[in-house]
Design a protein around this motif. Structure first.
Motif, mmCIF file in Angstrom:
data_model
loop_
_atom_site.group_PDB
_atom_site.id
_atom_site.type_symbol
_atom_site.label_atom_id
_atom_site.label_comp_id
_atom_site.label_asym_id
_atom_site.label_seq_id
_atom_site.Cartn_x
_atom_site.Cartn_y
_atom_site.Cartn_z
ATOM 1 N N PRO A 106 -8.196 6.398 21.257
ATOM 2 C CA PRO A 106 -8.147 7.590 20.413
ATOM 3 C C PRO A 106 -7.960 8.843 21.262
ATOM 4 O O PRO A 106 -8.538 8.961 22.344
ATOM 5 C CB PRO A 106 -9.502 7.617 19.720
ATOM 6 C CG PRO A 106 -10.236 6.414 20.143
ATOM 7 C CD PRO A 106 -9.471 5.719 21.195
ATOM 8 N N THR A 107 -7.142 9.762 20.768
ATOM 9 C CA THR A 107 -6.939 11.015 21.480
ATOM 10 C C THR A 107 -6.790 12.156 20.490
ATOM 11 O O THR A 107 -6.811 11.965 19.283
ATOM 12 C CB THR A 107 -5.741 10.932 22.451
ATOM 13 O OG1 THR A 107 -5.784 12.052 23.344
ATOM 14 C CG2 THR A 107 -4.400 10.915 21.717
ATOM 15 N N TYR A 108 -6.648 13.337 21.011
ATOM 16 C CA TYR A 108 -6.587 14.562 20.225
ATOM 17 C C TYR A 108 -5.155 15.045 20.047
ATOM 18 O O TYR A 108 -4.255 14.636 20.770
ATOM 19 C CB TYR A 108 -7.395 15.668 20.922
ATOM 20 C CG TYR A 108 -7.024 15.846 22.379
ATOM 21 C CD1 TYR A 108 -5.902 16.584 22.750
ATOM 22 C CD2 TYR A 108 -7.782 15.258 23.376
ATOM 23 C CE1 TYR A 108 -5.550 16.727 24.079
ATOM 24 C CE2 TYR A 108 -7.444 15.401 24.711
ATOM 25 C CZ TYR A 108 -6.319 16.140 25.057
ATOM 26 O OH TYR A 108 -5.962 16.277 26.375
ATOM 27 N N ARG A 109 -5.002 15.938 19.092
ATOM 28 C CA ARG A 109 -3.781 16.731 18.954
ATOM 29 C C ARG A 109 -4.242 18.166 18.773
ATOM 30 O O ARG A 109 -4.855 18.515 17.763
ATOM 31 C CB ARG A 109 -2.944 16.301 17.768
ATOM 32 C CG ARG A 109 -1.694 17.200 17.655
ATOM 33 C CD ARG A 109 -0.678 16.637 16.684
ATOM 34 N NE ARG A 109 0.514 17.446 16.730
ATOM 35 C CZ ARG A 109 0.877 18.313 15.771
ATOM 36 N NH1 ARG A 109 0.130 18.446 14.700
ATOM 37 N NH2 ARG A 109 1.967 19.016 15.899
ATOM 38 N N LEU A 141 3.454 14.065 17.677
ATOM 39 C CA LEU A 141 3.206 13.478 18.989
ATOM 40 C C LEU A 141 3.287 14.507 20.110
ATOM 41 O O LEU A 141 3.515 14.149 21.261
ATOM 42 C CB LEU A 141 4.164 12.310 19.226
ATOM 43 C CG LEU A 141 4.032 11.182 18.197
ATOM 44 C CD1 LEU A 141 4.994 10.046 18.515
ATOM 45 C CD2 LEU A 141 2.617 10.659 18.109
ATOM 46 N N THR A 142 3.089 15.762 19.777
ATOM 47 C CA THR A 142 3.005 16.792 20.811
ATOM 48 C C THR A 142 1.641 17.465 20.714
ATOM 49 O O THR A 142 1.116 17.690 19.635
ATOM 50 C CB THR A 142 4.113 17.857 20.656
ATOM 51 O OG1 THR A 142 3.975 18.476 19.386
ATOM 52 C CG2 THR A 142 5.492 17.242 20.790
ATOM 53 N N GLY A 193 -4.041 7.443 10.390
ATOM 54 C CA GLY A 193 -4.405 8.855 10.311
ATOM 55 C C GLY A 193 -4.992 9.432 11.581
ATOM 56 O O GLY A 193 -5.467 10.553 11.600
ATOM 57 N N LYS A 194 -4.956 8.663 12.675
ATOM 58 C CA LYS A 194 -5.478 9.215 13.919
ATOM 59 C C LYS A 194 -4.479 9.036 15.046
ATOM 60 O O LYS A 194 -3.599 8.190 15.002
ATOM 61 C CB LYS A 194 -6.829 8.609 14.274
ATOM 62 C CG LYS A 194 -6.801 7.235 14.820
ATOM 63 C CD LYS A 194 -8.205 6.833 15.216
ATOM 64 C CE LYS A 194 -8.210 5.523 15.950
ATOM 65 N NZ LYS A 194 -9.537 5.156 16.364
ATOM 66 N N TYR A 195 -4.642 9.855 16.066
ATOM 67 C CA TYR A 195 -3.749 9.864 17.209
ATOM 68 C C TYR A 195 -4.259 8.925 18.283
ATOM 69 O O TYR A 195 -5.460 8.867 18.553
ATOM 70 C CB TYR A 195 -3.631 11.283 17.762
ATOM 71 C CG TYR A 195 -3.049 12.239 16.751
ATOM 72 C CD1 TYR A 195 -1.676 12.343 16.596
ATOM 73 C CD2 TYR A 195 -3.869 12.999 15.929
ATOM 74 C CE1 TYR A 195 -1.125 13.192 15.647
ATOM 75 C CE2 TYR A 195 -3.330 13.851 14.976
ATOM 76 C CZ TYR A 195 -1.957 13.946 14.841
ATOM 77 O OH TYR A 195 -1.422 14.782 13.901
ATOM 78 N N LEU A 196 -3.330 8.187 18.896
ATOM 79 C CA LEU A 196 -3.659 7.258 19.968
ATOM 80 C C LEU A 196 -2.820 7.587 21.197
ATOM 81 O O LEU A 196 -1.652 7.965 21.062
ATOM 82 C CB LEU A 196 -3.393 5.819 19.533
ATOM 83 C CG LEU A 196 -4.115 5.354 18.267
ATOM 84 C CD1 LEU A 196 -3.631 3.975 17.860
ATOM 85 C CD2 LEU A 196 -5.621 5.362 18.478
ATOM 86 N N VAL A 233 -2.974 15.029 27.886
ATOM 87 C CA VAL A 233 -2.794 13.788 27.135
ATOM 88 C C VAL A 233 -1.922 14.070 25.918
ATOM 89 O O VAL A 233 -2.216 14.960 25.128
ATOM 90 C CB VAL A 233 -4.157 13.220 26.681
ATOM 91 C CG1 VAL A 233 -3.965 11.975 25.837
ATOM 92 C CG2 VAL A 233 -5.041 12.922 27.876
ATOM 93 N N GLN A 234 -0.861 13.307 25.794
ATOM 94 C CA GLN A 234 0.012 13.422 24.633
ATOM 95 C C GLN A 234 -0.191 12.208 23.741
ATOM 96 O O GLN A 234 -0.242 11.080 24.234
ATOM 97 C CB GLN A 234 1.479 13.499 25.059
ATOM 98 C CG GLN A 234 1.823 14.745 25.849
ATOM 99 C CD GLN A 234 1.569 16.013 25.053
ATOM 100 O OE1 GLN A 234 2.061 16.178 23.941
ATOM 101 N NE2 GLN A 234 0.790 16.910 25.621
ATOM 102 N N PRO A 235 -0.318 12.422 22.434
ATOM 103 C CA PRO A 235 -0.406 11.261 21.543
ATOM 104 C C PRO A 235 0.864 10.432 21.652
ATOM 105 O O PRO A 235 1.966 10.972 21.713
ATOM 106 C CB PRO A 235 -0.525 11.888 20.155
ATOM 107 C CG PRO A 235 -0.938 13.299 20.379
ATOM 108 C CD PRO A 235 -0.385 13.683 21.717
#
Length: 181
Positions: free
Chosen positions: A55-58, A32-33, A46-49, A38-40
């Protein structure tokens, strides 16, 4: 009056419901970093929110390493969107910059435009975005394309192919198999 094309509700529901898949935490305690604004907030299927469930990135390692969905988005963008929107979502003389568009458009707006198309007409030009709601190669990966462009828009992923990526999760594989048939 312009009629929107008939959209495939199964494809759209599948693309929007990927977050509802069984939880799978690909990154362990520090999943979560991320670099960037934008922080997950959580990892599902299996995906970051983000905190709003979008939906967001890591991204880590100075922008060199991305999550699988961002990498998939890069690949899918280059297979389906680059011809009109130019390299890395930067825009072209034919279509606008998606990197700039995501500074003002949210996730539902993005999905709606991609699925249903868009038409901007004025005295100088006529811009038409075709509807991709029936295209599995786009709609099955709409979250990934959004995540990649969001990372580009936030400035955490540079131009070109990301150097490294997390492995593809089992949840991603299951979604892909189910959506692509």
């Amino acid at each position: 009056m312009r009629r929107l094309p008939k959209l495939n509700p199964v494809l759209i529901a599948s693309a929007l419901a990927l977050a509802a898949n069984a939880a799978a935490d690909p990154g362990g305690a520090d999943a979560l970093t991320s670099e960037g604004p934008v922080q997950p907030a959580k990892v599902e299927g299996g995906k970051y929110l983000d905190k709003d469930g979008n939906p967001t990135y890591r991204v880590t390692d100075g922008g060199r390493k991305v999550d699988w969905n961002t990498m998939s988005g890069y690949l899918r963008y280059n297979a389906n969107c680059i011809a009109c929107h130019g390299p890395d979502g930067a825009g072209s003389t034919y279509a606008p910059s998606l990197v700039e568009a995501l500074k003002r458009d949210d996730y539902p707006t993005f999905v709606g435009i991609v699925a249903g198309g868009k038409r901007d007409v004025n005295a100088a030009q006529e811009l038409v975005m075709p509807a991709f709601g029936e295209n599995k190669n786009v709609m099955c990966y709409i979250d990934d394309i959004y995540v990649y462009l969001r990372a580009r828009s936030d400035g955490v992923v540079g131009r070109g192919r990301p150097a490294e990526h997390e492995p593809r999760s089992e949840a991603f594989k299951a979604h892909e198999d189910a959506c692509m048939g």
